[in-house]
Design an enzyme around this catalytic site. Structure first.
Site, mmCIF file in Angstrom:
data_model
loop_
_atom_site.group_PDB
_atom_site.id
_atom_site.type_symbol
_atom_site.label_atom_id
_atom_site.label_comp_id
_atom_site.label_asym_id
_atom_site.label_seq_id
_atom_site.Cartn_x
_atom_site.Cartn_y
_atom_site.Cartn_z
ATOM 1 N N SER A 15 0.836 -1.212 0.000
ATOM 2 C CA SER A 15 0.000 0.000 0.000
ATOM 3 C C SER A 15 0.872 1.264 0.000
ATOM 4 C CB SER A 15 -0.982 0.001 1.173
ATOM 5 O OG SER A 15 -0.321 0.183 2.398
ATOM 6 N N ASN A 16 2.032 1.210 0.630
ATOM 7 C CA ASN A 16 2.942 2.368 0.545
ATOM 8 C C ASN A 16 3.468 2.529 -0.882
ATOM 9 O OD1 ASN A 16 3.570 3.892 3.179
ATOM 10 N ND2 ASN A 16 3.503 1.754 3.843
ATOM 11 N N MET A 92 10.427 -6.838 4.612
ATOM 12 C CA MET A 92 10.554 -7.398 5.964
ATOM 13 C C MET A 92 11.882 -8.129 6.185
ATOM 14 S SD MET A 92 7.882 -6.090 7.100
ATOM 15 C CE MET A 92 7.685 -6.781 8.730
ATOM 16 N N ARG A 93 12.959 -7.570 5.650
ATOM 17 C CA ARG A 93 14.273 -8.172 5.884
ATOM 18 C C ARG A 93 15.267 -7.104 6.271
ATOM 19 N NH1 ARG A 93 14.502 -13.312 4.533
ATOM 20 N NH2 ARG A 93 12.709 -14.037 3.318
ATOM 21 N N LEU A 95 18.780 -5.523 6.060
ATOM 22 C CA LEU A 95 19.821 -5.522 5.022
ATOM 23 C C LEU A 95 21.202 -5.475 5.670
ATOM 24 C CD1 LEU A 95 18.003 -3.055 2.647
ATOM 25 C CD2 LEU A 95 18.427 -5.488 2.198
ATOM 26 N N HIS A 111 8.858 3.143 9.166
ATOM 27 C CA HIS A 111 8.609 2.262 10.307
ATOM 28 C C HIS A 111 7.317 2.715 10.986
ATOM 29 C CE1 HIS A 111 9.475 -0.502 13.499
ATOM 30 N NE2 HIS A 111 9.201 0.437 14.377
ATOM 31 N N ASP A 147 16.409 -0.200 12.112
ATOM 32 C CA ASP A 147 15.552 0.965 12.368
ATOM 33 C C ASP A 147 16.309 2.074 13.101
ATOM 34 O OD1 ASP A 147 13.399 -0.413 11.232
ATOM 35 O OD2 ASP A 147 12.800 -1.283 13.142
HETATM 36 C C1 GRF Z 1 3.802 -0.603 6.846
HETATM 37 O O1 GRF Z 1 3.088 -0.446 8.040
HETATM 38 C C2 GRF Z 1 5.231 -0.168 7.035
HETATM 39 O O2 GRF Z 1 5.390 0.872 7.945
HETATM 40 C C3 GRF Z 1 5.887 -1.408 7.562
HETATM 41 O O3 GRF Z 1 5.261 -2.463 6.895
HETATM 42 C C4 GRF Z 1 3.956 -2.072 6.472
HETATM 43 C C5 GRF Z 1 3.908 -2.282 4.997
HETATM 44 O O4 GRF Z 1 2.632 -2.069 4.450
HETATM 45 N N1 GRF Z 1 7.315 -1.338 7.383
HETATM 46 P P1 GRF Z 1 2.441 -2.001 2.885
HETATM 47 O O5 GRF Z 1 3.069 -3.276 2.299
HETATM 48 O O6 GRF Z 1 3.119 -0.772 2.369
HETATM 49 O O7 GRF Z 1 0.967 -1.982 2.662
#
Ligand code: GRF
Length: 203
Positions: A15-16, A92-93, A95, A111, A147
């Site tokens: 979604s981002n 979700m990894r 680096l 984050h 982070d």
């Molecule tokens: C978001 O909440 C972002 O902050 C976190 O993972 C989520 C990813 O959401 N790192 P999307 O895949 O962008 O919908």
């Protein structure tokens, strides 16, 4: 200024990614997404990219024996696409320094909490367990820690009585979709100046 070439790394929903695509399409950000990479073949981000006519490639982590080999494959794709700014959008990894050094100062992450509080993969769960009244989200440059890089933008979001991980995540996500494109816009316009841990915004 020359257009920034983005490479966006995702693991899931994307979604981002979608909000960045829309901000580029509407002319808010002077950049082009050259490639979207995922580490998982079923990431929804792949179809979002394809629907927008953007090159999308899965570099499947499971097909690589080591993290180093996996990251070298990512870097190869990014370099071949002439990427100048790497955007982690739900990737979700963690680096390794190998990757971070290949794009020193040119990797951003979002984050879903107010760093340096609640680092890691379960921010909303940890926020609710701790009982804080305010959470939010943070866009930051990526360094070799988790982070931990210099903070570009942050915005607070209230935690409400009765919140679940889902309701809190949804409230925070709305803000993510606004501040991540904004941070990318500032970078693309040369308006971010990093001085040690501090990021100055020149506007
Ligand atoms: C978001 O909440 C972002 O902050 C976190 O993972 C989520 C990813 O959401 N790192 P999307 O895949 O962008 O919908």
């Amino acid at each position: 200024m020359a257009k920034e070439n983005l490479g966006i790394l995702c693991s899931g929903r994307g979604s981002n990614l979608q909000s960045i695509i829309e901000n580029i399409e509407s002319g808010n950000i002077n950049a082009e997404i050259k490639i979207v990479l995922t580490d998982k073949p079923d990431a929804m981000a792949l179809s979002r990219a394809k629907d927008a006519g953007i090159k999308a490639v899965c570099v499947n982590r499971k097909e690589f024996e080591t993290r180093e080999a996996f990251e070298k494959a990512l870097i190869k794709e990014l370099k071949a696409a002439n990427v100048t700014l790497v955007i982690l959008a739900g990737f979700m990894r963690l680096l390794s320094p190998l990757f971070v050094r290949a794009y020193e100062g040119r990797i951003m992450n979002i984050h879903p909490a107010l760093l340096p509080s609640f680092q890691g993969a379960h921010a909303h769960r940890d926020v609710l367990a701790y009982g804080v009244k305010v959470s939010g989200c943070t866009v930051h440059f990526v360094d070799e820690g988790m982070d931990s890089g210099p903070i570009i933008l942050q915005e607070a979001v209230p935690v409400l009585d009765g919140d679940t991980e889902e309701t809190l995540a949804a409230r925070v996500l709305k803000v993510e979709h606004r501040i991540y494109p904004e941070a990318i816009r500032l970078f693309a316009e040369g308006k971010l100046k990093v001085e040690g841990r501090k990021v100055k915004i020149l506007e």
